[in-house]
Design a protein around this motif. Structure first.
Motif, PDB file in Angstrom:
ATOM      1  N   GLN A  96       0.825  -1.204   0.000  1.00  0.00           N
ATOM      2  CA  GLN A  96       0.000   0.000   0.000  1.00  0.00           C
ATOM      3  C   GLN A  96       0.863   1.259   0.000  1.00  0.00           C
ATOM      4  OE1 GLN A  96      -3.704  -0.365   2.602  1.00  0.00           O
ATOM      5  NE2 GLN A  96      -2.509  -2.174   3.184  1.00  0.00           N
ATOM      6  N   PHE A  97       1.923   1.253   0.777  1.00  0.00           N
ATOM      7  CA  PHE A  97       2.862   2.369   0.833  1.00  0.00           C
ATOM      8  C   PHE A  97       3.455   2.624  -0.554  1.00  0.00           C
ATOM      9  CE2 PHE A  97       7.235   3.883   1.445  1.00  0.00           C
ATOM     10  CZ  PHE A  97       7.041   4.995   2.249  1.00  0.00           C
ATOM     11  N   CYS A  98       3.888   1.556  -1.207  1.00  0.00           N
ATOM     12  CA  CYS A  98       4.468   1.682  -2.541  1.00  0.00           C
ATOM     13  C   CYS A  98       3.445   2.215  -3.540  1.00  0.00           C
ATOM     14  CB  CYS A  98       5.024   0.341  -3.016  1.00  0.00           C
ATOM     15  SG  CYS A  98       6.528  -0.153  -2.150  1.00  0.00           S
ATOM     16  N   GLN A  99       2.230   1.748  -3.452  1.00  0.00           N
ATOM     17  CA  GLN A  99       1.203   2.209  -4.393  1.00  0.00           C
ATOM     18  C   GLN A  99       0.924   3.699  -4.209  1.00  0.00           C
ATOM     19  OE1 GLN A  99      -2.506   0.074  -4.451  1.00  0.00           O
ATOM     20  NE2 GLN A  99      -3.010   0.923  -6.436  1.00  0.00           N
ATOM     21  N   VAL A 100       0.799   4.136  -2.964  1.00  0.00           N
ATOM     22  CA  VAL A 100       0.499   5.545  -2.689  1.00  0.00           C
ATOM     23  C   VAL A 100       1.608   6.452  -3.226  1.00  0.00           C
ATOM     24  CG1 VAL A 100       0.338   7.220  -0.796  1.00  0.00           C
ATOM     25  CG2 VAL A 100      -1.050   5.154  -0.752  1.00  0.00           C
TER      26      VAL A 100
END
Length: 122
Positions: A96-100
């Motif tokens: 999720q961190f990478c996607q954001v």
């Protein structure tokens, strides 16, 4: 990341290449968050903090084990389930961190391995 194996040799259980599987998991996580209106909470700061908390929960499982006990932890079903749950939490928050932030986790890891191979030759 250099590898001598063929592209079809490294596929996940779902039959997809690892990068495609990560992308599919990211999409599921994003859809899950959107359906619950959690996007407002999924800021880089909050996701980094959540990732740190989950990594600490993984560490907590091993905190007082001897090296030998830690090597055998996956042979104990209850402990193995705890480890798998925390690994899933860590991976979920990392994805999720990478996607954001628009980070391609596979590419970032590959580039890091390339740098480390140069820094630490055999």
């Amino acid at each position: 990341m250099s590898s001598s194996s063929s592209p079809t040799a490294s596929r996940t259980a779902a039959g997809r290449p690892p990068a495609a599987e990560l992308a599919a998991l990211q999409r599921r996580l994003a859809d899950f968050a959107v359906a619950r209106d959690w996007g407002q909470y999924h800021t880089p700061k909050n996701l980094a903090a959540a990732l740190s908390v989950e990594a600490s929960e993984l560490l907590e499982i091993f905190q007082w084990l001897t090296p030998e006990q830690s090597q055998r932890i996956m042979t104990e079903p209850d402990q193995a389930a705890r480890v798998e749950d925390e690994v899933a939490d860590v991976l979920a928050y990392l994805l999720q961190f990478c996607q954001v932030l628009g980070v391609d986790a596979s590419a970032a890891l590959s580039a890091k391995i390339d740098r480390n191979e140069g820094r630490f030759p055999v």
